[in-house]
Design an enzyme around this catalytic site. Sequence first.
Site, short mmCIF file in Angstrom:
data_model
loop_
_atom_site.label_atom_id
_atom_site.label_comp_id
_atom_site.label_asym_id
_atom_site.label_seq_id
_atom_site.Cartn_x
_atom_site.Cartn_y
_atom_site.Cartn_z
N SER A 104 0.81 -1.22 0.00
CA SER A 104 0.00 0.00 0.00
C SER A 104 0.85 1.27 0.00
O SER A 104 0.36 2.35 -0.35
CB SER A 104 -0.95 0.00 1.20
OG SER A 104 -0.23 -0.23 2.38
N ASP A 327 -3.59 5.56 11.73
CA ASP A 327 -2.68 5.24 10.63
C ASP A 327 -1.47 6.17 10.67
O ASP A 327 -1.54 7.32 10.25
CB ASP A 327 -3.41 5.35 9.29
CG ASP A 327 -2.54 4.88 8.12
OD1 ASP A 327 -1.34 4.63 8.34
OD2 ASP A 327 -3.06 4.78 6.99
N HIS A 330 0.84 5.07 6.48
CA HIS A 330 0.64 5.71 5.17
C HIS A 330 0.83 7.21 5.30
O HIS A 330 1.10 7.72 6.39
CB HIS A 330 -0.76 5.38 4.64
CG HIS A 330 -0.97 3.91 4.45
ND1 HIS A 330 -1.67 3.14 5.35
CD2 HIS A 330 -0.52 3.07 3.50
CE1 HIS A 330 -1.65 1.87 4.95
NE2 HIS A 330 -0.96 1.80 3.83
#
Length: 349
Positions: A104, A327, A330
Amino acid sequence: MDLWDCFIFTAISLVWVLVSHRGNASEECDLFNGSWVIDEAYPLYNSSSCPFIEREFSCQKNGRPDSLYNKYTWKPLGCDLQRFNGVKFLERFRGKSIMFVGDSLSRNQWQSLTCMLHSSVPNANYIIAREEDVSAFTFTDYGVKVMLDRNVYLVDVVREPIGRVLKLQSIEGGKLWKGIDMLIFNTWHWWNRRGPTQPWDYIQIGNEIRKDMDRMLAFQEALTTWGGWVDSNIDPTKTLVFFQGISPSHYNGTSWNEPRAKSCVGQQEPVAGSRFPGGLPPAVDVLKSALRKITKPVKLLDITLLSLLRKDGHPSIYGLGGPTAMDCSHWCLAGVPDTWNEILYNFIL
Ligand SMILES: *[C@@H]1O[C@H](CO)[C@@H](O)[C@H](O)[C@H]1NC(C)=O
Ligand SMILES: *[C@@H]1O[C@H](CO)[C@@H](O)[C@H](O)[C@H]1NC(C)=O
Ligand SMILES: *[C@@H]1O[C@H](CO)[C@@H](O)[C@H](O)[C@H]1NC(C)=O
């Protein structure tokens, strides 16, 4: 001077020349060492006018209240980055294909590049298509295809009667990478997965099947297999190969001298200067030594340090959201991956 003195003198002079040359070189341009500075001309695009940005990375849209983090630009020591020019990029790759391969974090960088290109030519036509694990974004007016192959380990995971086997020396997935004009690989974050989200049951090295092994060694083995693939399949006159370096997470404030911070939430500024108190993750050395063993040219986008400094760059609670979602792996878009792409641009132009 007799002959021996003359020899010593020459040897010392030579060493001096070599050392001083190296000294100069370190003051010359190193795109990967520098610091973050505020530049009102950033971000490179308005995230609300990039229509295909995924929710996971749309921090502003998800309610992130601060926006200073969008204003930083990377200033390498000893030189400046050439600013990204999407039209030049598209002209350079007219009729060609680009593929990001990885997890990702590759998706994060792929999205960033498509937004950077789209905002440079907002009226140009494009098509987004997806086939199995490959997503393709095509700028039809330029014939430029920017693809993403989701492949978290680069080596294969195969379903066998005993279960799912992670095969460290098998790289059939490479079939999809042939004939592409520029490849940008990445793998790291999944190597430490354990428990229900670990997508394999066994790990195979040589003929031996194990329940588990040292994950750093497994990572190293997979990189060796991938390096072998590059050496046997890449024609450097046709294909540029990059490795997107280790992208760091920020879950522990001790690493940036703020022990009370249990995550990246609320961080609004980068670490100042060129040094990250917690040092580099050990995977960086493993990666660099694997890259040195490859014969064909592979350029490392050595983005670890510059990204480590960006404890403010993650979605935190403004990503996929939900009460437990945090998160700090990311990156918000617009944001840090735009810089990775700007550096990539500086290498290919
Ligand atoms: C970056 O440059 C600074 C200043 O020259 C130096 O002290 C530091 O070791 C460099 N860092 C890396 C990772 O090369
Ligand atoms: C970004 O785009 C949105 C929607 O088009 C607009 O409302 C907003 O003012 C823009 N922001 C900036 C900083 O230009
Ligand atoms: C954060 O890192 C420090 C130093 O490595 C360690 O002592 C501490 O246990 C870590 N905290 C958490 C919550 O993992």
